[in-house]
Design an enzyme around this catalytic site. Structure first.
Site, mmCIF file in Angstrom:
data_model
loop_
_atom_site.group_PDB
_atom_site.id
_atom_site.type_symbol
_atom_site.label_atom_id
_atom_site.label_comp_id
_atom_site.label_asym_id
_atom_site.label_seq_id
_atom_site.Cartn_x
_atom_site.Cartn_y
_atom_site.Cartn_z
ATOM 1 N N TRP A 105 39.718 68.670 54.033
ATOM 2 C CA TRP A 105 38.383 69.278 54.140
ATOM 3 C C TRP A 105 38.331 70.317 55.243
ATOM 4 O O TRP A 105 37.743 71.377 55.066
ATOM 5 C CB TRP A 105 37.291 68.211 54.302
ATOM 6 N N ASP A 140 31.306 68.960 60.285
ATOM 7 C CA ASP A 140 31.147 68.526 58.902
ATOM 8 C C ASP A 140 31.169 66.999 58.938
ATOM 9 O O ASP A 140 32.212 66.387 59.159
ATOM 10 C CB ASP A 140 32.304 69.073 58.055
ATOM 11 N N LYS A 151 28.046 61.016 49.805
ATOM 12 C CA LYS A 151 29.007 60.058 50.345
ATOM 13 C C LYS A 151 28.256 58.880 50.965
ATOM 14 O O LYS A 151 28.417 57.757 50.574
ATOM 15 C CB LYS A 151 29.905 60.705 51.408
HETATM 16 C C1 LIG Z 1 33.004 65.663 49.927
HETATM 17 C C2 LIG Z 1 33.219 66.461 51.150
HETATM 18 C C3 LIG Z 1 32.992 67.844 51.179
HETATM 19 C C4 LIG Z 1 32.574 68.621 49.954
HETATM 20 O O1 LIG Z 1 31.316 68.258 49.560
HETATM 21 P P1 LIG Z 1 30.594 68.962 48.319
HETATM 22 O O2 LIG Z 1 29.206 68.437 48.464
HETATM 23 O O3 LIG Z 1 31.292 68.486 47.078
HETATM 24 O O4 LIG Z 1 30.695 70.422 48.488
HETATM 25 C C5 LIG Z 1 33.182 68.514 52.363
HETATM 26 N N1 LIG Z 1 33.570 67.872 53.480
HETATM 27 C C6 LIG Z 1 33.799 66.544 53.499
HETATM 28 C C7 LIG Z 1 34.215 65.876 54.771
HETATM 29 C C8 LIG Z 1 33.624 65.790 52.329
HETATM 30 O O5 LIG Z 1 33.835 64.467 52.340
#
Ligand SMILES: *Cc1c(COP(=O)(O)O)cnc(C)c1O
Length: 362
Positions: free
Chosen positions: A102, A174, A198
């Site tokens: 990521w 993030d 998540k």
């Molecule tokens: C799932 C995830 C993303 C991407 O998320 P989307 O909503 O599908 O764009 C980005 N960063 C992390 C840490 C993730 O777990």
């Protein structure tokens, strides 16, 4: 219906009580005669849902008044672009910490807009640890420092918050897969973002928490919908927000408060993760590649000593009601995601299954 435990990394398990309440309110929300899906986003009913969502979120995270909460769409992936577009300002450099799939994606996107300084990376060790801050080589000319607090695929989590030595350079995180899993001091961050699917709610909602002084004019030709300032001025009602995901996320916030808030859920999350890591460490049948100090409480990757057994493992797990344990296609093996909504019983059942599987196939 048989009890199924869903270990998916996302979209992921939601609290059963939340789904039951949503079911009960599906056709008629609080006597309005409408489903939340059918409401005007500017009507008083939906406004009350948003206000409750924001105030519960602010209470849970103790978000100070000088931070804006934005309810956006586009996923965490859209933030990979929105962050540089809005935060670079007059600068053309940003620091990134590279700890897995990521952060790599965030870096690639940021490189469209500026020079990225990889201030630290764990790539040489196949992204199995989080570089400590004494290893970070920050650029004093950077507009911000970006890191991924929990690498959902690799299972690496920062169990500490980086300290920003220069107060003028904001820390950006993030937190898609670990926000609200433990207490957090929001004041240490300039901006936090997370896709909801998540640990917060359903797919479709993207949450941004941003310090007000960082809201300024973005780079030229930034589309309006990529402009934080425009969203903030319009209280996330610049266009139609993801109304139903916001409603469900609101129910999850209320559930989280009842569960004891972030301190309460953290205890439960530690208990769950310890159950699984103790099993992984107590046998050589299974293996977790991540450095002990940086292991994620949310996403636990592991391999079987004999990968020829992978499919049998997955099939038998499924027959036992334990689903979505296959690891990400980029790393293989298994991965168990133990988000807030995964009950302790689910992890206990997984651990019991894994013990039995190991003894049968040793
Ligand atoms: C799932 C995830 C993303 C991407 O998320 P989307 O909503 O599908 O764009 C980005 N960063 C992390 C840490 C993730 O777990």
């Amino acid at each position: 219906m048989e009890q199924i435990y869903n270990f998916s990394a996302g979209p992921a398990v939601l609290p059963k009580a939340v789904l039951q309440l949503a079911r009960d309110e599906m056709l008629d929300w609080h006597g309005s005669g409408m489903s939340v899906m059918e409401m005007s986003h500017r009507g008083s009913e939906f406004m009350s849902i948003v206000e409750q969502l924001e105030s519960d979120l602010r209470e849970l995270l103790d978000i100070p008044q000088n931070y804006k909460v934005l309810f956006l769409q586009g996923g965490a992936s859209s933030q990979f672009a929105m962050v540089p577009m809005n935060l670079l300002q007059s600068k053309n450099k940003a620091d990134y910490i590279s700890t897995g799939e990521w952060s790599k994606k965030a870096i690639t996107e940021a490189q469209r807009f500026c020079t990225v300084n990889i201030a630290a990376s764990s790539e040489e060790a196949n992204f199995t640890y989080a570089p400590t801050q004494d290893k970070w080589q920050l650029d004093p000319a950077a507009a911000y420092v970006h890191y991924t607090s929990n690498e959902t695929i690799g299972g690496v989590e920062f169990n500490w918050t980086p300290q920003m030595l220069n107060a003028h350079i904001p820390l950006v995180a993030d937190m898609s897969s670990n926000l609200l899993s433990r207490p957090l001091n929001v004041t240490q961050f300039g901006l936090i973002y997370a896709g909801a699917q998540k640990n917060l709610g359903p797919a479709g909602l993207t949450l941004v928490i941003v310090r007000e002084d960082l809201l300024a004019t973005p780079i030229t030709n930034t589309p309006t919908l990529f402009n934080y300032q425009a969203h903030a001025k319009n209280n996330s009602m610049l266009n139609t927000p993801p109304t139903y995901p916001m409603y469900i996320t609101g129910l999850v916030m209320a559930w989280l408060k009842e569960t004891g808030g972030l301190a309460g859920i953290e205890k439960i999350n530690i208990t769950k993760a310890t159950l699984l890591y103790d099993l992984l460490d107590g046998t050589d049948f299974y293996h977790c590649p991540v450095a002990k100090s940086d292991r994620s409480r949310m996403n636990i990757p592991f391999t079987l000593k004999n990968p020829a057994l992978d499919n049998t493992f997955l099939e038998q797990a499924k027959a036992n009601g334990l689903i979505q344990l296959k690891g990400h296609r980029s790393v293989g093996g298994m991965r168990a995601s133990l988000y807030n909504a995964m009950p302790i019983e689910g992890v206990a059942k997984l651990v019991a299954f894994m013990k039995e599987f190991a003894s049968k196939h040793a």
